[in-house]
Design a protein around this motif. Structure first.
Motif, PDB file in Angstrom:
ATOM      1  N   SER A  21       0.826  -1.207   0.000  1.00 13.33           N
ATOM      2  CA  SER A  21       0.000   0.000   0.000  1.00 13.33           C
ATOM      3  C   SER A  21       0.859   1.255   0.000  1.00 13.33           C
ATOM      4  CB  SER A  21      -0.926   0.009   1.217  1.00 13.33           C
ATOM      5  OG  SER A  21      -1.790  -1.082   1.190  1.00 13.33           O
ATOM      6  N   LEU A  22       1.935   1.225   0.756  1.00  9.10           N
ATOM      7  CA  LEU A  22       2.840   2.372   0.796  1.00  9.10           C
ATOM      8  C   LEU A  22       3.485   2.603  -0.566  1.00  9.10           C
ATOM      9  CD1 LEU A  22       4.066   4.547   2.623  1.00  9.10           C
ATOM     10  CD2 LEU A  22       5.896   2.934   3.169  1.00  9.10           C
ATOM     11  N   ILE A  24       2.217   1.759  -3.503  1.00  6.51           N
ATOM     12  CA  ILE A  24       1.171   2.277  -4.396  1.00  6.51           C
ATOM     13  C   ILE A  24       0.882   3.739  -4.090  1.00  6.51           C
ATOM     14  CG2 ILE A  24      -1.283   2.059  -4.970  1.00  6.51           C
ATOM     15  CD1 ILE A  24      -0.872  -1.020  -4.615  1.00  6.51           C
ATOM     16  N   LYS A  25       0.869   4.095  -2.829  1.00  2.00           N
ATOM     17  CA  LYS A  25       0.651   5.500  -2.443  1.00  2.00           C
ATOM     18  C   LYS A  25       1.759   6.387  -3.010  1.00  2.00           C
ATOM     19  CE  LYS A  25       0.289   8.474   1.595  1.00  2.00           C
ATOM     20  NZ  LYS A  25       0.231   8.523   3.064  1.00  2.00           N
ATOM     21  N   HIS A  26       2.990   5.944  -2.882  1.00  2.53           N
ATOM     22  CA  HIS A  26       4.102   6.721  -3.418  1.00  2.53           C
ATOM     23  C   HIS A  26       4.034   6.821  -4.936  1.00  2.53           C
ATOM     24  CE1 HIS A  26       6.650   6.062   0.422  1.00  2.53           C
ATOM     25  NE2 HIS A  26       5.869   7.104   0.517  1.00  2.53           N
ATOM     26  N   LEU A  27       3.567   5.781  -5.596  1.00  2.00           N
ATOM     27  CA  LEU A  27       3.462   5.822  -7.050  1.00  2.00           C
ATOM     28  C   LEU A  27       2.363   6.775  -7.510  1.00  2.00           C
ATOM     29  CD1 LEU A  27       4.026   2.078  -7.979  1.00  2.00           C
ATOM     30  CD2 LEU A  27       5.655   3.969  -8.068  1.00  2.00           C
ATOM     31  N   PHE A  28       1.304   6.922  -6.738  1.00  2.00           N
ATOM     32  CA  PHE A  28       0.261   7.892  -7.090  1.00  2.00           C
ATOM     33  C   PHE A  28       0.733   9.330  -6.922  1.00  2.00           C
ATOM     34  CE2 PHE A  28      -3.125   4.601  -6.854  1.00  2.00           C
ATOM     35  CZ  PHE A  28      -3.731   4.901  -8.058  1.00  2.00           C
ATOM     36  N   ILE A  29       1.798   9.534  -6.182  1.00  5.47           N
ATOM     37  CA  ILE A  29       2.325  10.889  -6.030  1.00  5.47           C
ATOM     38  C   ILE A  29       2.969  11.367  -7.341  1.00  5.47           C
ATOM     39  CG2 ILE A  29       4.061  12.258  -4.793  1.00  5.47           C
ATOM     40  CD1 ILE A  29       3.295  10.661  -2.280  1.00  5.47           C
ATOM     41  N   LEU A  30       3.480  10.438  -8.163  1.00  2.87           N
ATOM     42  CA  LEU A  30       4.069  10.831  -9.456  1.00  2.87           C
ATOM     43  C   LEU A  30       3.065  11.569 -10.344  1.00  2.87           C
ATOM     44  CD1 LEU A  30       6.082   7.578 -10.278  1.00  2.87           C
ATOM     45  CD2 LEU A  30       7.005   9.775  -9.536  1.00  2.87           C
ATOM     46  N   ILE A  69      -5.073   8.686  -3.419  1.00  2.24           N
ATOM     47  CA  ILE A  69      -4.021   8.701  -2.394  1.00  2.24           C
ATOM     48  C   ILE A  69      -4.639   8.588  -1.000  1.00  2.24           C
ATOM     49  CG2 ILE A  69      -2.240  10.141  -1.298  1.00  2.24           C
ATOM     50  CD1 ILE A  69      -1.548  11.155  -4.128  1.00  2.24           C
ATOM     51  N   PHE A  70      -5.736   9.313  -0.764  1.00  3.29           N
ATOM     52  CA  PHE A  70      -6.408   9.236   0.537  1.00  3.29           C
ATOM     53  C   PHE A  70      -7.019   7.851   0.766  1.00  3.29           C
ATOM     54  CE2 PHE A  70      -7.028  14.066   0.664  1.00  3.29           C
ATOM     55  CZ  PHE A  70      -5.912  14.234   1.457  1.00  3.29           C
ATOM     56  N   ILE A  71      -7.556   7.232  -0.285  1.00  4.85           N
ATOM     57  CA  ILE A  71      -8.126   5.893  -0.144  1.00  4.85           C
ATOM     58  C   ILE A  71      -7.033   4.896   0.238  1.00  4.85           C
ATOM     59  CG2 ILE A  71      -9.124   3.978  -1.454  1.00  4.85           C
ATOM     60  CD1 ILE A  71     -10.815   6.104  -2.925  1.00  4.85           C
ATOM     61  N   VAL A  72      -5.881   4.975  -0.430  1.00  6.03           N
ATOM     62  CA  VAL A  72      -4.773   4.069  -0.107  1.00  6.03           C
ATOM     63  C   VAL A  72      -4.286   4.324   1.317  1.00  6.03           C
ATOM     64  CG1 VAL A  72      -2.403   3.430  -0.698  1.00  6.03           C
ATOM     65  CG2 VAL A  72      -4.085   3.754  -2.505  1.00  6.03           C
ATOM     66  N   MET A  76      -4.150   1.725   4.447  1.00  4.07           N
ATOM     67  CA  MET A  76      -2.945   1.513   5.259  1.00  4.07           C
ATOM     68  C   MET A  76      -3.259   1.577   6.749  1.00  4.07           C
ATOM     69  SD  MET A  76      -0.171   3.693   3.057  1.00  4.07           S
ATOM     70  CE  MET A  76       1.044   3.655   4.351  1.00  4.07           C
ATOM     71  N   ASN A  77      -4.237   2.410   7.125  1.00  2.39           N
ATOM     72  CA  ASN A  77      -4.602   2.523   8.542  1.00  2.39           C
ATOM     73  C   ASN A  77      -5.222   1.250   9.083  1.00  2.39           C
ATOM     74  OD1 ASN A  77      -3.651   5.113   8.915  1.00  2.39           O
ATOM     75  ND2 ASN A  77      -5.577   6.053   8.291  1.00  2.39           N
ATOM     76  N   GLU A  78      -5.734   0.399   8.207  1.00  6.88           N
ATOM     77  CA  GLU A  78      -6.357  -0.855   8.620  1.00  6.88           C
ATOM     78  C   GLU A  78      -5.373  -2.028   8.606  1.00  6.88           C
ATOM     79  OE1 GLU A  78      -9.478  -1.041   9.800  1.00  6.88           O
ATOM     80  OE2 GLU A  78      -9.498   1.140   9.579  1.00  6.88           O
TER      81      GLU A  78
END
Length: 167
Positions: A21-22, A24-30, A69-72, A76-78
């Motif tokens: 998840s982390l 994927i989150k970083h990849l959405f920042i691109l 990004i917020f969904i990912v 991650m919080n779960e």
């Protein structure tokens, strides 16, 4: 990220769901950076020269990337953070998405990145998909740009997964 995952353990965290998840989150920042540049710089120029131009679709595309990004982040919080990766692997197993995309033996708890022909192929595709800026310049659809951004994230993810070796 540094509070939960040590930088040296970042690639090792790819083995568990939290690390996937982390990544994927970083990849959405691109694509978010690309849209921020388009909407922050080029959009200003475009609006000063063409008063009929509608910036809403491009802002919506950026909003959708931020929403993903917020969904990912919510996912991650779960999940359990990888403080002790080997214990987490023993208790909950490897990440299901890793098992889906990785085509090698999964029997260790350390990850090494290594480039091969398939990772170079996917990396080239990912670089080609950054043409979403070109899509804006040629007045094509923001929807096409958003779809290209999703393809960018997917191919970059596959590039990373194909480049790992689990030891």
């Amino acid at each position: 990220m540094n509070a939960i995952i040590n930088f040296q353990q970042y690639t090792d965290s790819y083995l568990v769901s939290y690390g996937q998840s982390l990544l994927i989150k970083h990849l959405f920042i691109l694509p978010l950076f690309i849209y921020a540049f388009i909407n922050g710089y080029w959009m200003k120029k475009k609006l000063t020269t063409d008063s009929t131009f509608n910036p809403k679709p491009w802002v919506r595309a950026e909003f959708l990337i931020i929403l993903l990004i917020f969904i990912v982040t919510g996912v991650m919080n779960e999940q359990s953070p990888p403080f002790q990766i080997e214990n987490l692997i023993q208790s909950s197993g490897y990440a299901p998405i890793l098992e889906m995309f990785y085509h090698g033996p999964i029997d260790g708890n350390q990850v090494t990145l290594m480039w091969n022909s398939s990772t170079i192929f996917f990396a080239v595709i990912a670089l080609c998909l950054t043409i979403s800026m070109y899509v804006f310049k040629t007045k094509m659809s923001a929807t096409l740009s958003f779809m290209l951004a999703l393809c960018l994230v997917l191919t970059t993810y596959i590039t990373f997964i194909q480049s790992i070796i689990i030891i």
